[in-house]
Motif scaffolding. Structure first.
Motif, mmCIF file in Angstrom:
data_model
loop_
_atom_site.group_PDB
_atom_site.id
_atom_site.type_symbol
_atom_site.label_atom_id
_atom_site.label_comp_id
_atom_site.label_asym_id
_atom_site.label_seq_id
_atom_site.Cartn_x
_atom_site.Cartn_y
_atom_site.Cartn_z
ATOM 1 N N GLN A 74 0.828 -1.210 0.000
ATOM 2 C CA GLN A 74 0.000 0.000 0.000
ATOM 3 C C GLN A 74 0.863 1.260 0.000
ATOM 4 O OE1 GLN A 74 -2.261 -0.881 3.530
ATOM 5 N NE2 GLN A 74 -3.964 -1.749 2.363
ATOM 6 N N VAL A 75 1.944 1.257 0.765
ATOM 7 C CA VAL A 75 2.847 2.414 0.807
ATOM 8 C C VAL A 75 3.530 2.577 -0.553
ATOM 9 C CG1 VAL A 75 4.961 3.325 1.874
ATOM 10 C CG2 VAL A 75 3.151 2.375 3.312
ATOM 11 N N ARG A 76 3.935 1.483 -1.158
ATOM 12 C CA ARG A 76 4.564 1.546 -2.489
ATOM 13 C C ARG A 76 3.591 2.133 -3.516
ATOM 14 N NH1 ARG A 76 6.775 -2.987 -1.966
ATOM 15 N NH2 ARG A 76 8.776 -2.244 -1.268
ATOM 16 N N SER A 77 2.324 1.808 -3.378
ATOM 17 C CA SER A 77 1.304 2.368 -4.265
ATOM 18 C C SER A 77 1.236 3.888 -4.101
ATOM 19 C CB SER A 77 -0.052 1.728 -3.948
ATOM 20 O OG SER A 77 -1.076 2.357 -4.654
ATOM 21 N N GLN A 78 1.348 4.356 -2.885
ATOM 22 C CA GLN A 78 1.361 5.802 -2.650
ATOM 23 C C GLN A 78 2.624 6.446 -3.230
ATOM 24 O OE1 GLN A 78 -1.182 7.636 -1.573
ATOM 25 N NE2 GLN A 78 -2.304 5.701 -1.531
ATOM 26 N N ALA A 79 3.735 5.745 -3.152
ATOM 27 C CA ALA A 79 4.984 6.275 -3.718
ATOM 28 C C ALA A 79 4.835 6.501 -5.223
ATOM 29 C CB ALA A 79 6.141 5.317 -3.434
ATOM 30 N N ARG A 80 4.157 5.591 -5.895
ATOM 31 C CA ARG A 80 3.960 5.748 -7.346
ATOM 32 C C ARG A 80 3.127 6.976 -7.674
ATOM 33 N NH1 ARG A 80 3.820 0.017 -6.953
ATOM 34 N NH2 ARG A 80 1.559 -0.004 -6.744
ATOM 35 N N ARG A 81 2.275 7.408 -6.752
ATOM 36 C CA ARG A 81 1.448 8.598 -6.969
ATOM 37 C C ARG A 81 2.237 9.886 -6.808
ATOM 38 N NH1 ARG A 81 -2.482 9.208 -2.753
ATOM 39 N NH2 ARG A 81 -3.008 11.060 -3.909
ATOM 40 N N ALA A 82 3.310 9.864 -6.058
ATOM 41 C CA ALA A 82 4.055 11.078 -5.734
ATOM 42 C C ALA A 82 4.656 11.708 -6.988
ATOM 43 C CB ALA A 82 5.153 10.781 -4.719
ATOM 44 N N GLU A 83 4.410 12.986 -7.160
ATOM 45 C CA GLU A 83 4.951 13.716 -8.299
ATOM 46 C C GLU A 83 6.353 14.242 -8.027
ATOM 47 O OE1 GLU A 83 2.068 16.702 -9.355
ATOM 48 O OE2 GLU A 83 0.465 15.222 -9.478
ATOM 49 N N ASP A 84 6.665 14.499 -6.791
ATOM 50 C CA ASP A 84 7.990 14.986 -6.405
ATOM 51 C C ASP A 84 8.926 13.777 -6.305
ATOM 52 O OD1 ASP A 84 10.274 15.763 -4.919
ATOM 53 O OD2 ASP A 84 9.151 17.378 -3.961
ATOM 54 N N PRO A 85 10.006 13.757 -7.082
ATOM 55 C CA PRO A 85 10.902 12.589 -7.068
ATOM 56 C C PRO A 85 11.518 12.311 -5.693
ATOM 57 C CG PRO A 85 11.593 14.203 -8.738
ATOM 58 C CD PRO A 85 10.411 14.764 -8.042
ATOM 59 N N GLN A 86 11.777 13.351 -4.912
ATOM 60 C CA GLN A 86 12.339 13.132 -3.572
ATOM 61 C C GLN A 86 11.327 12.439 -2.665
ATOM 62 O OE1 GLN A 86 13.514 17.125 -2.501
ATOM 63 N NE2 GLN A 86 15.629 16.726 -3.109
ATOM 64 N N ILE A 87 10.080 12.833 -2.750
ATOM 65 C CA ILE A 87 9.030 12.209 -1.947
ATOM 66 C C ILE A 87 8.798 10.780 -2.427
ATOM 67 C CG2 ILE A 87 6.592 12.331 -1.279
ATOM 68 C CD1 ILE A 87 8.482 14.438 0.058
ATOM 69 N N ARG A 88 8.817 10.576 -3.734
ATOM 70 C CA ARG A 88 8.669 9.217 -4.282
ATOM 71 C C ARG A 88 9.768 8.313 -3.731
ATOM 72 N NH1 ARG A 88 9.452 10.069 -9.513
ATOM 73 N NH2 ARG A 88 7.413 11.035 -9.688
ATOM 74 N N LYS A 89 10.991 8.814 -3.724
ATOM 75 C CA LYS A 89 12.123 8.038 -3.217
ATOM 76 C C LYS A 89 11.972 7.772 -1.716
ATOM 77 C CE LYS A 89 17.146 8.127 -2.854
ATOM 78 N NZ LYS A 89 18.362 8.883 -3.122
ATOM 79 N N LEU A 90 11.562 8.775 -0.951
ATOM 80 C CA LEU A 90 11.378 8.619 0.487
ATOM 81 C C LEU A 90 10.313 7.572 0.792
ATOM 82 C CD1 LEU A 90 11.765 9.623 3.477
ATOM 83 C CD2 LEU A 90 9.913 11.239 2.980
#
Length: 166
Positions: A112-128
């Motif tokens: 579920q968290v990985r799914s949220q990471a895919r939604r992140a538009e900011d690459p730093q937030i996606r990586k975090l």
């Protein structure tokens, strides 16, 4: 019984620590600039100034949504783990049965968290957020997931509170 009791206590302690210290409440990130008169001191403007200079307002709004969604997932899973641990002691599950149940909860949370990471538009937030999912996956694969929960999982929300922001 002692392993199950220890695991239940660790899970409950982890859940309470997360709820009390780590995660933001849904109203704490409104998407507005961070300028509320809190006791955060000078660190708040410094932390907010660096990331907000680069991302667009759309990215910042998406960051708030993603971070809040991850917070809600962690809180919900923490509650589920605590409830499952309590129920496990009542049903007298073995330590291995309890560990398997905990591994399943952590694997589901990581997905579920990985799914949220895919939604992140900011690459730093996606990586975090992706890194957070990887950490949770590691806990799900741990030999003693209850010990990992008490030791590592309880630090994840504090790290997200500090780093997951526009």
């Amino acid at each position: 019984m002692s392993y199950a009791t220890m695991a239940a206590r660790a899970a409950i302690a982890a859940g309470l620590a997360i709820l009390v210290a780590g995660c933001q409440t849904p109203g704490s990130r409104s998407g507005a600039p961070v300028s509320t008169p809190t006791a955060t001191g000078p660190a708040t403007p410094t932390v907010a100034a660096s990331p907000s200079a680069t991302p667009s307002p759309v990215t910042a709004a998406n960051t708030v949504q993603v971070c809040q969604a991850v917070d809600r997932l962690i809180i919900a899973t923490s509650r589920k783990i605590a409830a499952d641990s309590t129920a496990a002691t009542e049903r007298e599950l073995t330590g291995e049965q309890l560990a398997d149940q905990l591994r399943g909860n952590l694997a589901e949370l990581a997905d579920q968290v990985r799914s949220q990471a895919r939604r992140a538009e900011d690459p730093q937030i996606r990586k975090l957020v992706s890194g957070t999912a990887d950490q949770i996956d590691a806990g799900g694969r741990a030999e003693r997931p209850a010990a990992w929960l008490a030791d590592t999982f309880t630090r994840i929300p504090a790290n997200l509170t500090r780093d997951c922001r526009p």
